[in-house]
Design an enzyme around this catalytic site. Structure first.
Site, PDB file in Angstrom:
ATOM      1  N   ASP A 129       7.312   1.427  -3.214  1.00 38.04           N
ATOM      2  CA  ASP A 129       6.765   0.522  -2.198  1.00 38.04           C
ATOM      3  C   ASP A 129       6.803   1.211  -0.838  1.00 38.04           C
ATOM      4  O   ASP A 129       7.594   2.137  -0.621  1.00 38.04           O
ATOM      5  CB  ASP A 129       7.638  -0.745  -2.090  1.00 38.04           C
ATOM      6  CG  ASP A 129       7.469  -1.686  -3.281  1.00 38.04           C
ATOM      7  OD1 ASP A 129       6.500  -1.530  -4.049  1.00 38.04           O
ATOM      8  OD2 ASP A 129       8.326  -2.583  -3.426  1.00 38.04           O
ATOM      9  N   ARG A 158      -1.346   2.696  -4.330  1.00 38.46           N
ATOM     10  CA  ARG A 158      -1.592   1.267  -4.109  1.00 38.46           C
ATOM     11  C   ARG A 158      -1.997   1.110  -2.632  1.00 38.46           C
ATOM     12  O   ARG A 158      -1.314   1.637  -1.748  1.00 38.46           O
ATOM     13  CB  ARG A 158      -0.314   0.475  -4.379  1.00 38.46           C
ATOM     14  CG  ARG A 158      -0.442  -1.013  -4.051  1.00 38.46           C
ATOM     15  CD  ARG A 158       0.890  -1.642  -3.768  1.00 38.46           C
ATOM     16  NE  ARG A 158       1.689  -1.841  -4.971  1.00 38.46           N
ATOM     17  CZ  ARG A 158       3.016  -2.006  -4.932  1.00 38.46           C
ATOM     18  NH1 ARG A 158       3.672  -1.935  -3.782  1.00 38.46           N
ATOM     19  NH2 ARG A 158       3.685  -2.191  -6.050  1.00 38.46           N
TER      20      ARG A 158
HETATM   21  C1  LIG Z   1       0.956  -6.102  -5.449  1.00 40.77           C
HETATM   22  C2  LIG Z   1       1.259  -6.030  -3.991  1.00 40.77           C
HETATM   23  C3  LIG Z   1       2.153  -5.091  -3.532  1.00 40.77           C
HETATM   24  C4  LIG Z   1       2.433  -4.986  -2.167  1.00 40.77           C
HETATM   25  N1  LIG Z   1       3.238  -3.981  -1.714  1.00 40.77           N
HETATM   26  C5  LIG Z   1       3.410  -3.808  -0.393  1.00 40.77           C
HETATM   27  C6  LIG Z   1       4.114  -2.686   0.120  1.00 40.77           C
HETATM   28  O1  LIG Z   1       4.596  -1.822  -0.622  1.00 40.77           O
HETATM   29  N2  LIG Z   1       4.258  -2.583   1.469  1.00 40.77           N
HETATM   30  C7  LIG Z   1       3.716  -3.506   2.337  1.00 40.77           C
HETATM   31  O2  LIG Z   1       3.849  -3.342   3.564  1.00 40.77           O
HETATM   32  N3  LIG Z   1       3.053  -4.593   1.870  1.00 40.77           N
HETATM   33  C8  LIG Z   1       2.882  -4.764   0.545  1.00 40.77           C
HETATM   34  N4  LIG Z   1       2.180  -5.847   0.084  1.00 40.77           N
HETATM   35  C9  LIG Z   1       1.834  -6.960   1.007  1.00 40.77           C
HETATM   36  C10 LIG Z   1       0.537  -6.723   1.750  1.00 40.77           C
HETATM   37  O3  LIG Z   1       0.735  -5.711   2.717  1.00 40.77           O
HETATM   38  C11 LIG Z   1       0.044  -8.018   2.443  1.00 40.77           C
HETATM   39  O4  LIG Z   1       1.014  -8.455   3.350  1.00 40.77           O
HETATM   40  C12 LIG Z   1      -0.244  -9.150   1.485  1.00 40.77           C
HETATM   41  O5  LIG Z   1      -0.870  -8.681   0.334  1.00 40.77           O
HETATM   42  C13 LIG Z   1      -1.174 -10.213   2.135  1.00 40.77           C
HETATM   43  O6  LIG Z   1      -2.396  -9.656   2.474  1.00 40.77           O
HETATM   44  P1  LIG Z   1      -3.730  -9.782   1.598  1.00 40.77           P
HETATM   45  O7  LIG Z   1      -4.170  -8.398   1.296  1.00 40.77           O
HETATM   46  O8  LIG Z   1      -3.535 -10.642   0.430  1.00 40.77           O
HETATM   47  O9  LIG Z   1      -4.829 -10.337   2.608  1.00 40.77           O
HETATM   48  P2  LIG Z   1      -4.890 -11.593   3.556  1.00 40.77           P
HETATM   49  O10 LIG Z   1      -6.155 -11.418   4.311  1.00 40.77           O
HETATM   50  O11 LIG Z   1      -3.628 -11.755   4.319  1.00 40.77           O
HETATM   51  O12 LIG Z   1      -5.031 -12.806   2.560  1.00 40.77           O
HETATM   52  C14 LIG Z   1      -6.129 -12.967   1.680  1.00 40.77           C
HETATM   53  C15 LIG Z   1      -6.020 -14.331   1.012  1.00 40.77           C
HETATM   54  O13 LIG Z   1      -4.802 -14.426   0.259  1.00 40.77           O
HETATM   55  C16 LIG Z   1      -4.017 -15.508   0.715  1.00 40.77           C
HETATM   56  N5  LIG Z   1      -2.605 -15.074   0.852  1.00 40.77           N
HETATM   57  C17 LIG Z   1      -2.182 -13.903   1.343  1.00 40.77           C
HETATM   58  N6  LIG Z   1      -0.827 -13.869   1.365  1.00 40.77           N
HETATM   59  C18 LIG Z   1      -0.418 -15.073   0.900  1.00 40.77           C
HETATM   60  C19 LIG Z   1       0.856 -15.665   0.706  1.00 40.77           C
HETATM   61  N7  LIG Z   1       1.987 -15.034   1.015  1.00 40.77           N
HETATM   62  N8  LIG Z   1       0.908 -16.933   0.218  1.00 40.77           N
HETATM   63  C20 LIG Z   1      -0.236 -17.600  -0.103  1.00 40.77           C
HETATM   64  N9  LIG Z   1      -1.484 -17.093   0.070  1.00 40.77           N
HETATM   65  C21 LIG Z   1      -1.570 -15.848   0.571  1.00 40.77           C
HETATM   66  C22 LIG Z   1      -4.533 -15.815   2.126  1.00 40.77           C
HETATM   67  O14 LIG Z   1      -4.300 -17.140   2.491  1.00 40.77           O
HETATM   68  C23 LIG Z   1      -5.986 -15.481   2.015  1.00 40.77           C
HETATM   69  O15 LIG Z   1      -6.699 -16.563   1.480  1.00 40.77           O
HETATM   70  C24 LIG Z   1       1.852  -5.919  -1.270  1.00 40.77           C
HETATM   71  C25 LIG Z   1       0.935  -6.860  -1.726  1.00 40.77           C
HETATM   72  C26 LIG Z   1       0.621  -6.916  -3.069  1.00 40.77           C
HETATM   73  C27 LIG Z   1      -0.402  -7.912  -3.517  1.00 40.77           C
END
Ligand SMILES: Cc1cc2nc3c(=O)[nH]c(=O)nc-3n(C[C@H](O)[C@H](O)[C@H](O)COP(=O)(O)OP(=O)(O)OC[C@H]3O[C@@H](n4cnc5c(N)ncnc54)[C@H](O)[C@@H]3O)c2cc1C
Length: 305
Positions: free
Chosen positions: A131, A182
Site C-alpha cells: 500500500d 494499483r
Molecule cells: C482497493 C483500494 C486500495 C486503496 N489503497 C490505497 C493506498 O494504498 N493508498 C492510498 O492513499 N489510498 C488508497 N485507497 C483509497 C483511495 O486513495 C481513495 O481515497 C478512495 O478510493 C476513494 O476515492 P475513489 O477513487 O473511490 O473516488 P471518489 O471520487 O472519492 O468516489 C467515487 C464514488 O465512490 C463513493 N465513495 C468513495 N469513497 C467512499 C467511502 N469511503 N464510503 C462510501 N462511498 C464512497 C463516492 O461517494 C463516489 O460516489 C485505496 C482504494 C481502493 C479502492
C-alpha cells in the site's frame, strides 16, 4: 466538504478521539468496512466474496510499530495469513503497509521483513501489494519496491496516488520494470505544495496515469469506486485492444457492492480489499473522510444503540 475531510483526517491522529471511537466499537460502524477483528472472523467473509465471483485481498490493520520485536509479530501474523489463504484455497492475496513492517524505524528492517513475506508468498503462489501511505514514505516505499523487483521478485506490486504531483514521474520511472501497479486517488491529508487540492484535478491526473499505465506493458489495478473512471478504463482498453487480463478493478469492502457485482457480471476481474484486525480506527477514519456522509451512518447506529 473539504474542511470536513481535513477535520476527519486530523482526528485520525488524535489519541483521545481514538479512545472514544474504539470504546463505542466495531459494531457501530467499523463492521461495515472491516471483515472482523480476527483472521477467523475474516475468513468466512473472504470466502463469501469469492463465492460471489469476486477476488479479494486482506490486510492486518495497523500502521505504526514501536520496535523490531513488534514488526516480528506482524511478519509472523502475515506468514500465518498466507498459510491460511493457502489451506482454505481462497482467491485472496495480501496488501500491507511498510510502516507496519518497521519503515519508520529503519528502511532496511522494512525491506528485510517484506522480502521474507514476498518469498513466503511466492512459495504459496501468492502475491503481496505494498500500500502507499503518507507522502513522507513514498521515496522509501518505491525504493524498496524497486530493490525487490531488481532482486528478481515478481510477486510484488506497488501503488501510485494520483493526488501527488510526482505520481506521473514515478510512473515513468517504474515502467521499465513492467510493474504491477494499483492506481488510487489518495487517502491522506497532503499539503497543496505537493498534492492537488481540487478533486477535478485529481480525477484528471488519474486519467493520465491510467492511460499511460494501461498502454504500457505491466498490470494495472484500477482502484476506485468512480464509475466515470471505471467506464473510461473499459472504453480505453477496448479502443486500444488491451486485454482484460492486463487490468482489474479494485474496490473496498463495504463500498459500492452493487457496482462490484455488476462488473463481475460484465466479465471483468474485481478485487475487494477486505481488511481485518483490532486496529481499525485509522482505517475507519479514512473511509469517513472520503465520504463524510458516512458519519451519518455511524451516528445513526450510535442512536439506535
Ligand atoms: C482497493 C483500494 C486500495 C486503496 N489503497 C490505497 C493506498 O494504498 N493508498 C492510498 O492513499 N489510498 C488508497 N485507497 C483509497 C483511495 O486513495 C481513495 O481515497 C478512495 O478510493 C476513494 O476515492 P475513489 O477513487 O473511490 O473516488 P471518489 O471520487 O472519492 O468516489 C467515487 C464514488 O465512490 C463513493 N465513495 C468513495 N469513497 C467512499 C467511502 N469511503 N464510503 C462510501 N462511498 C464512497 C463516492 O461517494 C463516489 O460516489 C485505496 C482504494 C481502493 C479502492
Amino acid at each position: 466538504m473539504s474542511i470536513l475531510r481535513s477535520l476527519i483526517l486530523a482526528a485520525a491522529d488524535s489519541p483521545r478521539m481514538q479512545r472514544f471511537v474504539q470504546r463505542y466499537g466495531f459494531r457501530l460502524g467499523a463492521a461495515r468496512f472491516v471483515a472482523g477483528e480476527s483472521l477467523d472472523a475474516a475468513v468466512p467473509v473472504l470466502r463469501r466474496l469469492n463465492e460471489q465471483g469476486l477476488l479479494t485481498n486482506t490486510t492486518l490493520l495497523g500502521e505504526g510499530v514501536r520496535d523490531e520485536a513488534e514488526t516480528r509479530a506482524v511478519v509472523d501474523a502475515y506468514r500465518g495469513v498466507l498459510d491460511r489463504i493457502h489451506t482454505e484455497s481462497l482467491r485472496t492475496n495480501v496488501a500491507l503497509k511498510l510502516t507496519h513492517l518497521g519503515l519508520s524505524i529503519d528502511e532496511e528492517l522494512a525491506l528485510r521483513n517484506l522480502a521474507e513475506l514476498v518469498e513466503h508468498a511466492s512459495r504459496r503462489e501468492n502475491f503481496v501489494r505494498i500500500d502507499m501511505e503518507e507522502s513522507r514514505h513514498v521515496d522509501a516505499t518505491l525504493r524498496i519496491y524497486r530493490r525487490l523487483r531488481e532482486g528478481g521478485h515478481e510477486n510484488v506490486g506497488a501503488v501510485l496516488q494520483a493526488y501527488l504531483f510526482r505520481a506521473e514521474a514515478d510512473l515513468a520511472a517504474l515502467l521499465p520494470l513492467t510493474p504491477n501497479l494499483r492506481l488510487v486517488k489518495g487517502a491522506y491529508l497532503e499539503p497543496a505544495e505537493i498534492a492537488y487540492p481540487r478533486k477535478r484535478d485529481v480525477d484528471a491526473a488519474y486519467v493520465r496515469l491510467l492511460e499511460t499505465s494501461l498502454a504500457a506493458g505491466g498490470f494495472t489495478a484500477v482502484a476506485t469506486h468512480d464509475e466515470t473512471l471505471i467506464e473510461h478504463t473499459i472504453a480505453f482498453a477496448r479502443q486500444r485492444g488491451i486485454s482484460p487480463e492486463r487490468f482489474q478493478f479494485q474496490m473496498l469492502y463495504g463500498i459500492a457492492s452493487g457496482l462490484q457485482l455488476d462488473l463481475v457480471r460484465r466479465g471483468f476481474d474485481v478485487l475487494v480489499a477486505t481488511p481485518y484486525g483490532p486496529e481499525w480506527y485509522r482505517y475507519l477514519m479514512r473511509r469517513l473522510a472520503e465520504r463524510p456522509a458516512n458519519l451519518l451512518f455511524l451516528l445513526r447506529n450510535l442512536v439506535r444503540g
